[in-house]
Design a protein around this motif. Structure first.
Motif, short mmCIF file in Angstrom:
data_model
loop_
_atom_site.label_atom_id
_atom_site.label_comp_id
_atom_site.label_asym_id
_atom_site.label_seq_id
_atom_site.Cartn_x
_atom_site.Cartn_y
_atom_site.Cartn_z
N THR A 1 0.83 -1.21 0.00
CA THR A 1 0.00 0.00 0.00
C THR A 1 0.87 1.25 0.00
OG1 THR A 1 -1.78 -1.15 1.17
CG2 THR A 1 -1.79 1.26 1.27
N ARG A 2 1.95 1.24 0.77
CA ARG A 2 2.83 2.40 0.83
C ARG A 2 3.48 2.66 -0.53
NH1 ARG A 2 7.73 3.15 5.08
NH2 ARG A 2 6.09 4.09 6.36
N VAL A 3 3.91 1.61 -1.21
CA VAL A 3 4.55 1.79 -2.52
C VAL A 3 3.56 2.40 -3.51
CG1 VAL A 3 5.62 0.63 -4.49
CG2 VAL A 3 6.25 -0.02 -2.15
N ASP A 4 2.33 1.90 -3.50
CA ASP A 4 1.30 2.48 -4.38
C ASP A 4 1.09 3.96 -4.08
OD1 ASP A 4 0.86 0.09 -5.72
OD2 ASP A 4 -0.77 -0.54 -4.38
N LYS A 5 1.09 4.31 -2.79
CA LYS A 5 0.90 5.71 -2.40
C LYS A 5 2.09 6.56 -2.85
CE LYS A 5 0.02 8.65 1.63
NZ LYS A 5 -0.06 8.73 3.11
N MET A 6 3.29 6.01 -2.74
CA MET A 6 4.48 6.74 -3.20
C MET A 6 4.39 7.05 -4.69
SD MET A 6 7.62 4.73 -1.34
CE MET A 6 8.01 4.94 0.39
N MET A 7 3.93 6.08 -5.45
CA MET A 7 3.80 6.31 -6.89
C MET A 7 2.77 7.40 -7.17
SD MET A 7 6.07 4.49 -8.36
CE MET A 7 5.53 4.67 -10.08
N ALA B 1 8.78 -2.79 -12.65
CA ALA B 1 9.64 -2.04 -11.74
C ALA B 1 8.94 -1.80 -10.41
CB ALA B 1 10.05 -0.71 -12.38
N VAL B 2 7.65 -1.43 -10.46
CA VAL B 2 6.89 -1.18 -9.23
C VAL B 2 6.75 -2.47 -8.42
CG1 VAL B 2 4.65 -0.50 -8.29
CG2 VAL B 2 5.67 0.80 -10.16
N SER B 3 6.50 -3.58 -9.12
CA SER B 3 6.37 -4.87 -8.42
C SER B 3 7.69 -5.26 -7.76
CB SER B 3 5.90 -5.97 -9.37
OG SER B 3 6.92 -6.31 -10.31
N GLU B 4 8.81 -4.89 -8.39
CA GLU B 4 10.12 -5.18 -7.82
C GLU B 4 10.38 -4.32 -6.59
OE1 GLU B 4 12.86 -7.54 -8.93
OE2 GLU B 4 10.83 -8.31 -9.29
N ILE B 5 9.90 -3.06 -6.61
CA ILE B 5 10.03 -2.22 -5.42
C ILE B 5 9.31 -2.89 -4.25
CG2 ILE B 5 9.44 -0.01 -4.35
CD1 ILE B 5 9.64 1.26 -7.12
N LYS B 6 8.11 -3.37 -4.49
CA LYS B 6 7.34 -4.03 -3.43
C LYS B 6 8.06 -5.29 -2.94
CE LYS B 6 2.87 -2.33 -5.09
NZ LYS B 6 1.57 -2.67 -5.69
N LYS B 7 8.56 -6.08 -3.86
CA LYS B 7 9.24 -7.32 -3.49
C LYS B 7 10.50 -7.03 -2.68
CE LYS B 7 11.92 -9.57 -6.34
NZ LYS B 7 12.38 -10.34 -7.53
N ASN B 8 11.30 -6.08 -3.16
CA ASN B 8 12.55 -5.76 -2.46
C ASN B 8 12.30 -5.08 -1.12
OD1 ASN B 8 14.18 -6.88 -4.48
ND2 ASN B 8 14.21 -4.98 -5.66
N SER B 9 11.21 -4.32 -1.03
CA SER B 9 10.84 -3.71 0.26
C SER B 9 10.43 -4.80 1.25
CB SER B 9 9.70 -2.71 0.07
OG SER B 9 10.10 -1.62 -0.73
N TRP C 1 13.33 -2.21 -17.91
CA TRP C 1 12.13 -2.86 -17.36
C TRP C 1 10.89 -2.04 -17.72
CZ3 TRP C 1 13.72 -3.75 -11.51
CH2 TRP C 1 14.66 -4.78 -11.45
N PRO C 2 9.73 -2.71 -17.87
CA PRO C 2 8.47 -1.96 -17.96
C PRO C 2 8.10 -1.41 -16.58
CG PRO C 2 8.06 -4.33 -18.05
CD PRO C 2 9.55 -4.16 -18.09
N LEU C 3 7.28 -0.36 -16.55
CA LEU C 3 6.97 0.31 -15.29
C LEU C 3 6.28 -0.61 -14.29
CD1 LEU C 3 6.99 2.84 -13.58
CD2 LEU C 3 4.86 3.55 -14.70
N ASP C 4 5.29 -1.38 -14.74
CA ASP C 4 4.57 -2.27 -13.82
C ASP C 4 5.51 -3.25 -13.13
OD1 ASP C 4 2.24 -1.01 -14.47
OD2 ASP C 4 1.42 -2.63 -15.70
#
Length: 302
Positions: free
Chosen positions: A209-215, A256-264, A251-254
């Motif tokens: 949820t936080r990553v989505d909010k950051m975006m 990259a965002v999923s990787e941010i979530k995974k790495n977080s 990477w495609p944007l989607d």
């Protein structure tokens, strides 16, 4: 002279440490010292979930956005500056709140830095060349082989930390983790540590949820403004390195965002592994009433 205390608020990323630290600081009419190494840099606001302008106004904060990504700043410099700041704060306060998720920086204040052996500078040069040519993964694999304990507890997505650990392993022939202090040095204050926790599924949901909010708040634009500086160590961190790959056409944007979530999520897991090895932490569910935590702090002070 009154006894001085640090109330140390710890826990995984996105658990609610900032909100709690402000409530506790307001209760004691004191100030907050941040030990979150990613929030030091003024150019990195959205992607580090730094306190908002309103939160910074609610309680005086120290070590938030006080450096630039262009500055050469490390844990040794932080320890020196933070201890000086604490000394000044303790002149007018008996209690200071410390908050952050960077275990190494927290330990530097509470326990002091560890003593590592001198190593041949050529080892670091070789490791840096490997990183430049092949990326971080082969270095992570090597660290896991040489020092599994360090691999499990340190920020392995941080090239500087991985390279530092490897140069000690290679240069000394011993595990990096074997040089970590086994006992605290004496400080002029006592530390009361409050840990926030939750079920893993809840932590992961809060991270997503936080990553989505950051975006939504403009993280991509923030990263784009720093693209020309992506080679800097401060920017080799979750939330930035993944979006650099998108901006570089890798990477495609989607994804990259999923990787941010995974790495977080992986980062949160390493944080909890680090904290659970520490003693003298009073753990609370992230939804526990603040009053219950204040009662625990009062008991520890009495």
């Amino acid at each position: 002279m009154n006894q001085k205390y640090i109330i140390n608020i710890i826990g995984p990323t996105a658990i609610g440490k900032t909100t709690l630290s402000i409530a506790i600081a307001q209760h004691f009419k004191t100030e907050i010292l941040s030990a979150d190494s990613r929030q030091f840099y003024k150019e990195m606001q959205i992607g580090t979930a730094a306190p908002t302008k309103d939160e910074l106004k609610a309680v005086p904060h120290h070590f938030i956005h006080h450096k630039s990504v262009l500055d050469d700043y490390n844990v040794g410099a932080f320890e020196k500056e933070a201890l000086y700041t604490l000394g000044k704060l303790f002149e007018s306060h008996d209690v200071v709140v410390m908050v952050g998720g960077s275990g190494l920086y927290i330990d530097a204040i509470i326990r002091g830095l560890d003593d590592f052996p001198a190593v041949d500078p050529s080892i670091r040069s070789t490791l840096n060349e490997t990183f430049e040519k092949y990326g971080l993964e082969p270095l992570q694999i090597k660290l896991k082989a040489l020092d599994p304990q360090a691999f499990e507890t340190m920020a392995i997505d941080n090239p500087h930390r991985v390279i530092r650990a490897l140069e000690v392993c290679i240069g000394s022939g011993k595990a990096y983790s074997s040089f970590l202090k086994k006992s605290k040095i004496k400080r002029d204050f006592k530390t009361i540590t409050i840990g926030l926790t939750a079920e893993r599924a809840i932590i992961y949901e809060r991270i997503n949820t936080r990553v989505d909010k950051m975006m939504e708040e403009g993280l991509l634009e923030e990263v784009k403004s720093l693209q020309h500086l992506q080679h800097l160590n401060a920017l080799n961190t979750v939330g930035y390195s993944e979006l650099f790959k998108f901006l570089n056409g890798e990477w495609p944007l989607d994804f990259a965002v999923s990787e941010i979530k995974k790495n977080s999520r992986r980062y949160a897991k390493r944080q909890m592994t680090w904290f659970r090895k520490k003693e003298d932490i009073t753990w609370f569910d992230y939804q526990a009433p603040v009053q219950k935590m204040l009662e625990s702090i009062d008991n520890a002070m009495s």
